[in-house]
Scaffold this active site. Sequence first.
Site, PDB file in Angstrom:
ATOM      1  N   ASP A 117     -11.443   1.888   3.583  1.00  0.00           N
ATOM      2  CA  ASP A 117     -11.692   0.445   3.425  1.00  0.00           C
ATOM      3  C   ASP A 117     -13.179   0.175   3.200  1.00  0.00           C
ATOM      4  O   ASP A 117     -13.551  -0.907   2.737  1.00  0.00           O
ATOM      5  CB  ASP A 117     -11.292  -0.300   4.712  1.00  0.00           C
TER       6      ASP A 117
ATOM      7  N   LYS B 150       0.828  -1.205   0.000  1.00  0.00           N
ATOM      8  CA  LYS B 150       0.000   0.000   0.000  1.00  0.00           C
ATOM      9  C   LYS B 150       0.862   1.255   0.000  1.00  0.00           C
ATOM     10  O   LYS B 150       0.571   2.231  -0.705  1.00  0.00           O
ATOM     11  CB  LYS B 150      -0.958  -0.017   1.213  1.00  0.00           C
TER      12      LYS B 150
ATOM     13  N   GLN C 112      -5.112  -2.320   9.393  1.00  0.00           N
ATOM     14  CA  GLN C 112      -4.909  -3.596   8.728  1.00  0.00           C
ATOM     15  C   GLN C 112      -5.453  -4.731   9.597  1.00  0.00           C
ATOM     16  O   GLN C 112      -5.130  -4.817  10.783  1.00  0.00           O
ATOM     17  CB  GLN C 112      -3.405  -3.793   8.439  1.00  0.00           C
TER      18      GLN C 112
END
Length: 291
Positions: free
Chosen positions: A119, A52, A96
């Site tokens: 997300d 990322k 995460q």
Amino acid sequence: MQILDGKQTSEQIRQEIAAQVRKIKEQGGKTPHLAAVLVGHDGASETYVANKVRDCEEVGFESTVVRLPDTVSEQELLDRIAELNENDAIDGFIVQLPVPRHIDEHKVTLAIDPAKDVDGFCPANVGNMCLGLPTYVSATPNGIMELLSRYEIETEGKNCVVLGRSNIVGTPMAILLSRNTAPGNCTVTLLHSRSRDIAAHCRAADILIAAIGRPNYVGADMVKPGAVVIDVGITRIADDSRKSGFRLVGDVDFEAVSDKCSFITPVPGGVGPMTRASLLQNTLKACQRKS
Ligand code: GUN
């Protein structure tokens, strides 16, 4: 059979984003900035976050990684999330997953400001997605929608079978493809661990999306001739012949199925790179929403 090339398509998307970022910068606008919170040292999570960061660099975004030890308390993590919510320099951020077992994942997703939840995991954004309201669609389903769209795959009226009902892939995928949009307007069947006659349902699918994390689960006998097959699986299998010590294996037996279908995503190089590109799209959107 045609490959749905996620590597090439995601490269195209990154170039489009990079061009937009250059324009923003020329006009004196704010550089998009993504933050990622990484708790502990899980190997796969480390790789995902490193990717990322690399993706951000490639398109001209700023990025920040907030590293926390796996002993961090739930409250400390929630405090760091509150700081990121308040920090105007950060346009969007992710925590995460998975987080260590002593931390309630649901509390984590609830704590993220929906405006920064790139997300698309928090309940407000999932709700907006269900209602077709402005939102951040979670990265994997968004990437699959983008692939279907860019390859101009007809979805209207088609039977779509989604294998797996996870909150971040299967369930949103089923909702998105059943909505009155393009891509969309499918008749969707969502299969899960309690479903019966899984192979028969799969054989009826014009579009089959496998997201159960079971290597090579979908064989040729489960695929209708001419179907579109999307493989979301990325299980790491130990492989001493690789430098990394593992290889990635999808949910679909590619060798067996590829002769039978019209389109298929490879693993690696299919859905994975599209997921990464989607996070960049959402981060750009978060930055633009504010200005
Ligand atoms: N873990 C595996 N995939 C994802 C993802 O897309 N987002 C986050 N936050 N964690 C993940």
